[in-house]
Design a protein around this motif. Structure first.
Motif, PDB file in Angstrom:
ATOM      1  N   GLY A 162       0.796  -1.221   0.000  1.00 39.70           N
ATOM      2  CA  GLY A 162       0.000   0.000   0.000  1.00 39.70           C
ATOM      3  C   GLY A 162       0.828   1.269   0.000  1.00 39.70           C
ATOM      4  N   LEU A 163       2.140   1.149   0.217  1.00 34.83           N
ATOM      5  CA  LEU A 163       2.968   2.360   0.211  1.00 34.83           C
ATOM      6  C   LEU A 163       3.467   2.618  -1.205  1.00 34.83           C
ATOM      7  N   ARG A 164       2.776   3.529  -1.903  1.00 33.28           N
ATOM      8  CA  ARG A 164       3.168   3.815  -3.283  1.00 33.28           C
ATOM      9  C   ARG A 164       4.427   4.670  -3.297  1.00 33.28           C
ATOM     10  N   MET A 165       5.138   4.649  -4.412  1.00 33.14           N
ATOM     11  CA  MET A 165       6.371   5.437  -4.507  1.00 33.14           C
ATOM     12  C   MET A 165       6.116   6.898  -4.161  1.00 33.14           C
ATOM     13  N   ARG A 166       5.026   7.440  -4.691  1.00 28.32           N
ATOM     14  CA  ARG A 166       4.807   8.872  -4.504  1.00 28.32           C
ATOM     15  C   ARG A 166       4.446   9.211  -3.064  1.00 28.32           C
ATOM     16  N   ASP A 167       4.086   8.180  -2.279  1.00 34.57           N
ATOM     17  CA  ASP A 167       3.747   8.449  -0.883  1.00 34.57           C
ATOM     18  C   ASP A 167       4.919   8.246   0.058  1.00 34.57           C
ATOM     19  N   LEU A 168       6.078   7.938  -0.487  1.00 35.10           N
ATOM     20  CA  LEU A 168       7.253   7.772   0.379  1.00 35.10           C
ATOM     21  C   LEU A 168       7.398   8.995   1.277  1.00 35.10           C
ATOM     22  N   PRO A 169       7.701   8.772   2.549  1.00 35.95           N
ATOM     23  CA  PRO A 169       7.976   9.917   3.415  1.00 35.95           C
ATOM     24  C   PRO A 169       9.122  10.743   2.835  1.00 35.95           C
ATOM     25  N   MET A 170       9.127  12.037   3.109  1.00 34.74           N
ATOM     26  CA  MET A 170      10.061  12.936   2.432  1.00 34.74           C
ATOM     27  C   MET A 170      11.526  12.541   2.627  1.00 34.74           C
ATOM     28  N   PHE A 171      11.858  12.081   3.812  1.00 35.68           N
ATOM     29  CA  PHE A 171      13.272  11.734   4.010  1.00 35.68           C
ATOM     30  C   PHE A 171      13.665  10.550   3.128  1.00 35.68           C
ATOM     31  N   SER A 172      12.824   9.529   3.104  1.00 34.38           N
ATOM     32  CA  SER A 172      13.134   8.375   2.257  1.00 34.38           C
ATOM     33  C   SER A 172      13.184   8.774   0.791  1.00 34.38           C
ATOM     34  N   MET A 173      12.277   9.665   0.411  1.00 33.21           N
ATOM     35  CA  MET A 173      12.281  10.137  -0.966  1.00 33.21           C
ATOM     36  C   MET A 173      13.607  10.819  -1.286  1.00 33.21           C
ATOM     37  N   SER A 174      14.059  11.666  -0.376  1.00 26.40           N
ATOM     38  CA  SER A 174      15.304  12.384  -0.646  1.00 26.40           C
ATOM     39  C   SER A 174      16.475  11.402  -0.714  1.00 26.40           C
ATOM     40  N   ILE A 175      16.433  10.377   0.124  1.00 26.52           N
ATOM     41  CA  ILE A 175      17.522   9.398   0.080  1.00 26.52           C
ATOM     42  C   ILE A 175      17.489   8.618  -1.232  1.00 26.52           C
ATOM     43  N   LEU A 176      16.295   8.281  -1.680  1.00 21.91           N
ATOM     44  CA  LEU A 176      16.205   7.550  -2.949  1.00 21.91           C
ATOM     45  C   LEU A 176      16.853   8.352  -4.079  1.00 21.91           C
ATOM     46  N   LEU A 177      16.503   9.630  -4.149  1.00 22.23           N
ATOM     47  CA  LEU A 177      17.086  10.450  -5.214  1.00 22.23           C
ATOM     48  C   LEU A 177      18.584  10.614  -5.014  1.00 22.23           C
ATOM     49  N   THR A 178      19.001  10.713  -3.768  1.00 21.10           N
ATOM     50  CA  THR A 178      20.434  10.831  -3.492  1.00 21.10           C
ATOM     51  C   THR A 178      21.193   9.606  -3.983  1.00 21.10           C
ATOM     52  N   VAL A 179      20.667   8.420  -3.678  1.00 25.58           N
ATOM     53  CA  VAL A 179      21.430   7.236  -4.085  1.00 25.58           C
ATOM     54  C   VAL A 179      21.429   7.056  -5.601  1.00 25.58           C
ATOM     55  N   TRP A 180      20.380   7.498  -6.256  1.00 24.03           N
ATOM     56  CA  TRP A 180      20.431   7.462  -7.727  1.00 24.03           C
ATOM     57  C   TRP A 180      21.568   8.332  -8.245  1.00 24.03           C
ATOM     58  N   MET A 181      21.662   9.535  -7.709  1.00 27.39           N
ATOM     59  CA  MET A 181      22.763  10.407  -8.157  1.00 27.39           C
ATOM     60  C   MET A 181      24.105   9.796  -7.793  1.00 27.39           C
ATOM     61  N   MET A 182      24.162   9.226  -6.585  1.00 28.47           N
ATOM     62  CA  MET A 182      25.413   8.614  -6.145  1.00 28.47           C
ATOM     63  C   MET A 182      25.839   7.502  -7.088  1.00 28.47           C
TER      64      MET A 182
ATOM     65  N   TRP B 139       7.076  13.598  19.511  1.00 25.31           N
ATOM     66  CA  TRP B 139       6.859  14.847  18.762  1.00 25.31           C
ATOM     67  C   TRP B 139       5.399  15.094  18.401  1.00 25.31           C
ATOM     68  N   GLU B 140       4.519  14.283  18.879  1.00 25.51           N
ATOM     69  CA  GLU B 140       3.095  14.530  18.658  1.00 25.51           C
ATOM     70  C   GLU B 140       2.685  14.473  17.179  1.00 25.51           C
ATOM     71  N   TYR B 141       3.108  15.450  16.358  1.00 25.59           N
ATOM     72  CA  TYR B 141       2.584  15.475  14.989  1.00 25.59           C
ATOM     73  C   TYR B 141       3.421  14.682  13.996  1.00 25.59           C
ATOM     74  N   ALA B 142       4.448  14.027  14.491  1.00 28.32           N
ATOM     75  CA  ALA B 142       5.251  13.258  13.557  1.00 28.32           C
ATOM     76  C   ALA B 142       4.410  12.096  13.036  1.00 28.32           C
ATOM     77  N   THR B 143       4.413  11.887  11.742  1.00 28.53           N
ATOM     78  CA  THR B 143       3.498  10.900  11.181  1.00 28.53           C
ATOM     79  C   THR B 143       4.186   9.714  10.525  1.00 28.53           C
ATOM     80  N   SER B 144       5.469   9.848  10.175  1.00 30.37           N
ATOM     81  CA  SER B 144       6.059   8.739   9.427  1.00 30.37           C
ATOM     82  C   SER B 144       6.262   7.529  10.343  1.00 30.37           C
ATOM     83  N   ALA B 145       6.467   6.368   9.715  1.00 37.40           N
ATOM     84  CA  ALA B 145       6.307   5.101  10.434  1.00 37.40           C
ATOM     85  C   ALA B 145       7.321   4.870  11.534  1.00 37.40           C
ATOM     86  N   GLU B 146       8.481   5.535  11.473  1.00 37.39           N
ATOM     87  CA  GLU B 146       9.455   5.284  12.547  1.00 37.39           C
ATOM     88  C   GLU B 146       8.898   5.684  13.903  1.00 37.39           C
ATOM     89  N   TRP B 147       7.883   6.572  13.917  1.00 38.59           N
ATOM     90  CA  TRP B 147       7.319   7.026  15.186  1.00 38.59           C
ATOM     91  C   TRP B 147       6.205   6.113  15.666  1.00 38.59           C
TER      92      TRP B 147
END
Ligand code: HEM
Ligand SMILES: [Cu+2]
Lengths: 89, 839
Positions: B188-208, B494-502
């Motif tokens: 159910g976790l589509r690519m476009r719904d990746l949490p922002m940090f994971s998204m940024s890491i994905l793009l980072t590793v592609w560039m890497m 952090w109360e409003y933190a929503t990504s799964a690590e919390w």
């Protein structure tokens, strides 16, 4: 079984193309019309590469995304090569 | 229930030293990365302090000239390679699997290898200081300063090798993250719904993946120039070739550094404004655009070289183009603040500070992006100020990330007062340090002699530097103290933190989740394992971490219940092989061996104990690889996962393809270098001037036949495996091996002949160092031959296994992955043959 025939046919094509490339040099075409021969030889290599990647590495039967991944690498390599060479022409 | 013995190997608790040497768990590796990166921050920082002291007044002599050059170069290299990206990848290792709902990375042992290669490459760098001085040609390592003639000390060579090892670490990491993020997302976790940090890491590793491959090409060539004396960066066009290769990597590198920071900023802004990122879709799209564009702007670092005006103009345009998406991201962050209700915690302050610094850095970068202005600014402190504002803005956000995830990783809250105090010190120190550099911009870069009129600004900067250093110490004190006496935190402080690590306890249990994470209901919930599959029970972390009570929103089962259930599940599947392993000694062994081997290579020309070290390293790494291959280590693929767009491409296959993607660029770098040098030296002139008559087509053609035939043999092996014909597999693989050996023998004969020709034009033979054509020929085809040798070694492992009946029917996967590699090596030759034999 049909696949084996296909693979064999491709192998034959690969061998013939390679021989042709060498012949282009031996027949002196390379001397006469260098850039025509150049284009021809690189085109042959490209076709060979597409055959190997498409059938031996069976990209044809993988999700398209795998092909895009490989093409990404090719694109990056070409961007570097062509732009760098152009910059000093 | 024993939580330990169901891991196959007994996995030691976190308090045991052994744990940290054998662990492959992503959270442990994340912690190791973070601590190691902070160590390198201190090391690089100390070098910076030395420089600032020297700059207190113009022309001071605290450091000798040589020592100053070393300090500048080592500071740059350490901060950019060994501090900032690894710091971000500490978080990436820890957080990304949690955010996407995976229980580990796809290849845990590869992950451990990546860490150890990183650590040992850094140690190698440190050793270089003691080998007659480290590299002193600046972090950009411009040619011809970087070649042995001007950089004769062993330490200079060691740095090149250390960087090669570092790139190996990066590539292993990139392959791992790409495979993981594409293949192991919770249902159910589509690519476009990746949490922002994971998204940024994905793009980072592609560039890497691609950028570091180009750097690897540059470094391998440079290494060869140091070790075996090929001619590349010292010939006509050589210096320019280095700048091309380096900046082709270098510009993407600045985004590689900055993207994880952007991801942290996005997460932190969302959490502490209590709002979803405004224009999230556009933010992501901008990042994708920047990642793509980053590969077509590199020549803005070369405006003052001899490249032609058309291309300068073109690259000025693309550079302006790349700043546009950044504007959009900046505005999105600002609007998120405006629309939300801000809570000024330490992580937020750091991320806000980072945004301010980044804007200043970006604006000053636009000045540099204009060709005309750059003629003035190039090589001055303007550039130094610019890139510290942008790069260290990234560092600032990452420090925010450290505070943000500290409670998750340790289970303890940091001291908020000290955190804010650090921020104040940091921000003031930062601006005192770097802003005066804009005023003193006429100071030449990397030089400690400057006009006396600028001394005031440099004194201010030095004071700022010490404040900044002090603030880092405050941070370390805060974190150490809090680790001991900090307040315990729950799942989500952090109360409003929503990504799964919390949604899991702090720190999370060894296997991350109390069930199978699932997003199909629109939000995160944990499914009961027994509902779905008997895919192994989970266990908690060596008994230290307790599975917490109710996770998050009440969607998950209570911790106690989950634990009980796991105990049951574990009981049931105890005997099944589908169980994750967590311990392996071999990664650290292999990387230590690599360290020895590289250290040995660095001084191999000197003789003495160096060659022995290289041999010892080589042997030990052989042992290590056999150990890795023999060990039973199991990292199960998730039974249920979102895998678009790579459904049906197993992890190993995707990993192999990703690796090949970077290998394409590596060869691209080599072939590109050859073409570039050939253009620089006159395309047609090349053959007449540099190549002997004896260099003929035939050996190349024969080798083409041999390699094509060997590829065909691999195909036949797979066909035989499908037909369950053990003899067919053995015969085909043996044929592949023999053809490969034939290829090498033929090449050896050819090289031997060319080395020793005696003609009028080449009385001394045509050897590696004879001229630019011989160097490019031997090195490029040599890299290819090395690939062939690696393949043959793999075959020597596979053929005996095939004789014991492996690879048949369903089990042909490894055979297929080997084939992918082998055919790739074949394809490369299809281009090397015409380029080096015919044209
Ligand atoms: C608006 C965006 C940006 C523009 C237009 C820009 C432009 C430039 C230009 C033209 C140079 C070359 C200056 C020279 O050497 O004469 C440069 C240098 C540099 N930039 Fe940027 N930049 C931008 C953003 C960034 C970012 C985001 C980073 C890093 C996170 C960065 C890091 C660097 C570094 C490290 C250098 C110095 C390289 C060296 O050692 O020579 N820049 N920038
Ligand atoms: Cu740049």
């Amino acid at each position: 079984m049909a696949r084996t025939k296909l693979y064999t046919a491709i192998f034959v094509v690969l061998m013939v193309f390679s021989t042709t490339q060498a012949l282009v040099e031996m027949t002196g075409l390379l001397e006469e019309a260098y850039w025509v021969a150049f284009g021809l030889i690189i085109a042959l290599s490209t076709i060979k590469a597409v055959f190997v990647a498409g059938y031996y590495q069976h990209l044809r039967w993988e999700p398209r995304a795998v092909t895009y991944l490989a093409l990404g690498g090719v694109f990056v390599a070409l961007a570097l090569t062509t732009a760098a060479a152009y910059s000093i022409l | 229930m024993s939580t330990e013995h169901d891991h196959g190997h007994d996995f030691p608790p976190m308090s045991s030293v052994k744990r940290w040497f054998v662990t492959t768990n992503h959270k442990d590796i994340g912690i190791l990365y973070t601590i190691t990166a902070l160590f390198f921050l201190l090391l690089g920082g100390m070098l910076a302090m030395l420089m600032r002291v020297q700059l207190w007044e113009p022309g001071a002599t605290i450091l000798s000239e040589g020592a100053y050059n070393q300090a500048v170069s080592a500071h740059g290299l350490i901060m950019i390679f060994w501090f900032i990206s690894p710091f971000a990848f500490g978080f990436a290792n820890y957080i990304v699997p949690l955010q996407i709902g995976a229980d580990d990375l796809a290849f845990p042992r590869l992950n451990a290898m990546s860490y150890w290669a990183y650590l040992f490459s850094g140690l190698l760098f440190i050793v270089s200081f003691f080998q007659g001085g480290t590299f002193s040609g600046g972090w950009t390592m411009y040619a011809p300063l970087n070649v042995p003639t001007y950089m004769p000390n062993i330490g200079g060579t060691t740095v090149v090798l250390a960087l090669i090892m570092f790139v190996a670490a990066v590539t292993m990491g990139s392959v791992n993250f790409i495979t993981t993020i594409y293949r192991m997302r919770a249902p159910g976790l589509r690519m476009r719904d990746l949490p922002m940090f994971s998204m940024s890491i994905l793009l980072t590793v592609w560039m890497m993946l691609f950028a570091f491959a180009a750097l690897l090409a540059a470094l391998m060539i440079l290494g060869a120039q140091h070790l075996v004396g090929v001619n590349y960066f010292n010939v006509d066009g050589g210096s320019l070739l280095w700048t091309h290769l380096f900046w082709f990597f270098g510009h993407p590198e600045v985004y590689i550094v900055f993207f994880p920071a952007l991801g942290v900023m996005a997460e932190v802004f969302q959490t502490f404004t209590g709002r979803r990122l405004v224009g999230r879709k556009w933010f992501v799209l901008s990042m994708v655009l920047v990642a793509l564009q980053s590969f077509i702007v590199w020549m803005h670092h070369m405006f003052l070289t001899g490249i032609n005006l058309e291309i300068k103009t073109l690259f000025m345009v693309t550079t302006i183009g790349i700043s546009l998406p950044f504007d959009l991201m900046v505005f999105s962050l600002i609007y998120t603040m405006i629309k939300g209700r801000i809570r000024y915690t330490t992580p937020f302050l750091f991320c806000l500070g980072a945004l301010v610094l980044f804007i200043i850095g970006g604006i000053t970068g636009v000045f540099l992006g204009a060709v005309v202005l750059d003629y003035e600014f190039r090589g001055t402190y303007w550039v130094v100020a610019h890139f510290h504002y942008v790069m260290f803005a990234g560092g600032t956000a990452l420090i925010g990330g450290l505070y943000y995830w500290f409670p998750k990783i340790t289970g303890k809250m940091y001291d908020e007062f000290l955190g804010k105090a650090q921020f104040a010190l940091f921000f003031v120190g930062f601006n005192l340090l770097y802003f005066p550099m804009f005023s003193a911009w006429e100071t030449p870069r990397r030089v400690f002699v400057y006009e006396t009129g600028l001394a005031f600004w440099h004194k201010v900067a030095t004071v700022g530097g010490f404040l900044l250093g002090l603030s880092v110490l405050v941070m370390l004190y805060n974190l150490f103290k809090s680790l001991a006496v900090g307040e315990e935190v729950g799942d989500n402080p952090w109360e409003y933190a929503t990504s799964a690590e919390w949604a899991v306890s702090s720190p999370p249990p060894l296997e991350n989740f109390p069930g199978i994470p699932d997003y199909r209901g629109g939000k995160l919930s944990f499914l009961d394992e027994s509902d779905l599959t008997a895919d192994g029970g989970t266990a908690t972390d060596g008994g230290t971490a307790e599975t917490s009570a109710a996770t998050g929103t009440g969607t998950a089962t209570g911790g106690a219940l989950a634990t009980a259930e796991q105990a049951l599940a574990t009981e049931v599947v105890e005997s099944e092989p589908e169980h994750a392993d967590h311990a392996s000694y071999w990664p650290v062994v292999v990387c230590f061996a690599g360290f020895l081997a590289f250290l040995g290579l660095s001084g191999v020309r000197e003789g003495g104990f160096y060659p022995w070290l290289a041999i010892a390293g080589g042997l030990l790494s052989a042992v290590g690889f056999v150990g890795l291959a023999q060990e039973s280590f199991h990292a199960p693929e998730p039974g249920f996962a979102e895998q678009w767009p790579f459904e049906g491409v197993e992890n190993m296959k995707l990993g192999m393809w990703t690796f090949l993607g970077s290998d394409i660029v590596l060869f691209g770098g080599f072939i590109g270098s050859y073409l570039f040098l050939r253009v620089a030296n006159g395309w047609m002139h090349w053959h007449e001037a540099f190549i002997p008559e004896e260099h003929v087509v035939m050996p190349g053609l024969i080798n083409t036949y041999l390699l094509l035939a060997s590829s065909f043999a691999v195909v036949l092996a797979l066909v035989a495996a499908e037909r369950n014909s053990s003899r067919g597999v053995i015969a085909s693989l043996t044929a592949t091996w023999l053809l490969g050996v034939g290829f090498l023998v033929n090449k050896a004969i050819e090289w031997e002949h060319l080395f020793h020709i005696h003609t009028e034009a080449f009385p001394e033979g045509w050897a590696l160092g004879t001229n630019v054509a011989s160097s490019t020929f031997y090195l490029t085809t040599g890299l290819h031959a090395a690939h062939v040798i690696v393949g043959l070694i793999m075959l020597m492992y596979m053929i005996p296994r095939a004789m014991r009946g492996a690879y048949l029917g369903e089990n042909q996967d490894s055979l297929e992955y080997f084939g992918l590699y082998w055919h790739f090596v074949d394809i490369v030759w299809l281009f090397l043959f015409p380029l080096f034999y015919i044209l």
